[in-house]
Scaffold this active site. Structure first.
Site, PDB file in Angstrom:
ATOM      1  N   GLY A 167     -13.522  57.327  21.330  1.00 51.61           N
ATOM      2  CA  GLY A 167     -12.676  57.068  22.504  1.00 51.61           C
ATOM      3  C   GLY A 167     -13.494  56.541  23.673  1.00 51.61           C
TER       4      GLY A 167
ATOM      5  N   GLY B  37      -5.078  62.162  22.119  1.00 49.48           N
ATOM      6  CA  GLY B  37      -6.135  61.146  22.188  1.00 49.48           C
ATOM      7  C   GLY B  37      -6.838  61.071  20.842  1.00 49.48           C
ATOM      8  N   HIS B  38      -7.225  62.235  20.306  1.00 50.12           N
ATOM      9  CA  HIS B  38      -7.851  62.260  18.977  1.00 50.12           C
ATOM     10  C   HIS B  38      -6.864  61.723  17.931  1.00 50.12           C
ATOM     11  CE1 HIS B  38     -10.057  65.766  20.911  1.00 50.12           C
ATOM     12  NE2 HIS B  38     -11.052  65.010  20.512  1.00 50.12           N
TER      13      HIS B  38
ATOM     14  N   MET C 295     -14.993  67.263  18.139  1.00 48.68           N
ATOM     15  CA  MET C 295     -15.431  68.650  18.295  1.00 48.68           C
ATOM     16  C   MET C 295     -14.215  69.580  18.260  1.00 48.68           C
ATOM     17  SD  MET C 295     -18.801  68.655  20.624  1.00 48.68           S
ATOM     18  CE  MET C 295     -18.033  68.568  22.197  1.00 48.68           C
TER      19      MET C 295
ATOM     20  N   ARG D 116     -10.969  69.710  27.243  1.00 45.25           N
ATOM     21  CA  ARG D 116     -11.241  70.621  28.367  1.00 45.25           C
ATOM     22  C   ARG D 116     -10.003  70.887  29.217  1.00 45.25           C
ATOM     23  NH1 ARG D 116     -17.099  70.816  29.167  1.00 45.25           N
ATOM     24  NH2 ARG D 116     -17.954  69.378  27.657  1.00 45.25           N
TER      25      ARG D 116
HETATM   26  O1  PAF Z   1     -17.036  63.029  21.742  1.00 47.41           O
HETATM   27  C1  PAF Z   1     -17.198  64.083  21.092  1.00 47.41           C
HETATM   28  O2  PAF Z   1     -16.267  64.847  20.857  1.00 47.41           O
HETATM   29  C2  PAF Z   1     -18.594  64.430  20.595  1.00 47.41           C
HETATM   30  O3  PAF Z   1     -19.569  64.076  21.515  1.00 47.41           O
HETATM   31  C3  PAF Z   1     -18.906  63.859  19.201  1.00 47.41           C
HETATM   32  C4  PAF Z   1     -18.933  62.346  19.219  1.00 47.41           C
HETATM   33  C5  PAF Z   1     -17.866  64.340  18.204  1.00 47.41           C
HETATM   34  C6  PAF Z   1     -20.274  64.347  18.741  1.00 47.41           C
HETATM   35  O4  PAF Z   1     -20.328  65.732  18.667  1.00 47.41           O
END
Ligand code: PAF
Length: 294
Positions: A159, A45-46, A39, A204
């Site tokens: 994750g 982490g991403h 998102m 967040r």
């Molecule tokens: O974990 C997230 O960021 C969201 O829930 C996801 C998996 C991208 C779905 O919108």
């Protein structure tokens, strides 16, 4: 010649049609696809998920979409951090080939946007996040299944910080009525990435002040301590001690702390295969974290 030149300039795609054209071209060339759904408001982490997807596959697609149907709180949706320029810079620097960043209107019809997506969760949505955020996982399954359909990935990366989400996505892919829908798609579980201090990385966290970030350390510190407590106390005692210890930190308030089986997400009376999942308010910011006991 399956491999794609990993130095190819990253493309940002905003429509389903263009995405499907890019996917068809990859498939026609025999390239494997790794998908990382996000998102946005990306952090390390991403980045760890994306690095893994880049290493494992010929092509890495990252979706950046703040999915409105998974927010049961309009204020939370409005306040969710967004920064596509910074995200794109990070993704390009670590080798993603495609970013899919659609608008909500591109992803959903007005009807889809306003109707709860029906799905049989086999009870996995009745506890913890599902109980606190009714409809949240319906939205997650709705968007993730659509992303799988559009990108036809060989592997998709998630994750473990959102442990319940991951369990639900495994269930969605394994569910008999959907078997075959996603081909041989493999879901890859990726470990939580933490700051050196122990704080679990989260988009967040951007909403926390420097002082709140210090306060939030009470969460991971307590979870780590609970590993020691679990050696000599009962599960009920560990659960209560975690709640009391976090609540004793000025500025933190536990919403729930559940110790459950890692597969069923149901309460368990043995620490074998158990995971403790916590949600805590740090001021107005809702943070989640978890710890595996075995
Ligand atoms: O974990 C997230 O960021 C969201 O829930 C996801 C998996 C991208 C779905 O919108």
């Amino acid at each position: 010649m399956p491999a794609m030149n990993k130095n190819t300039i990253m493309q940002i795609i905003t429509t389903k049609k263009d995405l499907q054209a890019a996917v068809s071209a990859c498939k026609a060339a025999g390239r494997t696809i790794g998908l990382v759904p996000t998102m946005g408001a990306l952090h390390q982490g991403h980045a760890s998920l994306v690095r893994r997807a880049v290493a494992d596959n010929d092509v890495c697609i990252v979706s950046v979409f703040v999915n409105p149907t998974q927010f049961n709180n309009k204020e939370d949706l409005a306040k969710y951090p967004r920064n596509i320029e910074r995200d794109a810079e990070l993704l390009s620097s670590i080798g993603a080939q495609y970013v899919f960043a659609p608008t909500p209107e591109e992803m959903y019809s007005a009807e889809e946007m306003n109707t709860t997506f029906a799905f049989d969760f086999a009870g996995l949505d009745q506890v913890m996040e599902g109980k606190m955020r009714p409809g949240h996982f319906n939205g997650v399954v709705q968007v993730v299944s659509r992303l799988f359909y559009l990108t036809q990935p060989d592997k998709a990366y998630f994750g473990e910080k959102d442990f319940q989400q991951l369990a639900i996505i495994h269930h969605m892919v394994e569910r008999s009525s959907m078997a075959g829908t996603f081909g041989n798609l493999q879901i890859i579980d990726c470990p939580i990435v933490r700051e050196e201090s122990g704080l679990a990385l989260s988009s967040r966290n951007e909403r926390l002040s420097a002082e709140e970030k210090q306060i939030a350390l009470g969460i991971s510190k307590t979870l780590f301590s609970s590993l020691k407590w679990a050696k000599s106390a009962s599960m009920a005692e560990v659960q209560q001690r975690v709640i009391d210890t976090i609540n004793a930190v000025d500025g933190l308030e536990v919403e729930y702390y559940e110790i459950v089986d890692q597969s069923t997400l149901l309460p368990t009376n043995t620490f074998d295969h158990a995971i403790g999942c916590v949600t805590v308010y740090c001021g107005p910011v809702r943070l989640i974290d978890n710890i595996k006991y075995a």
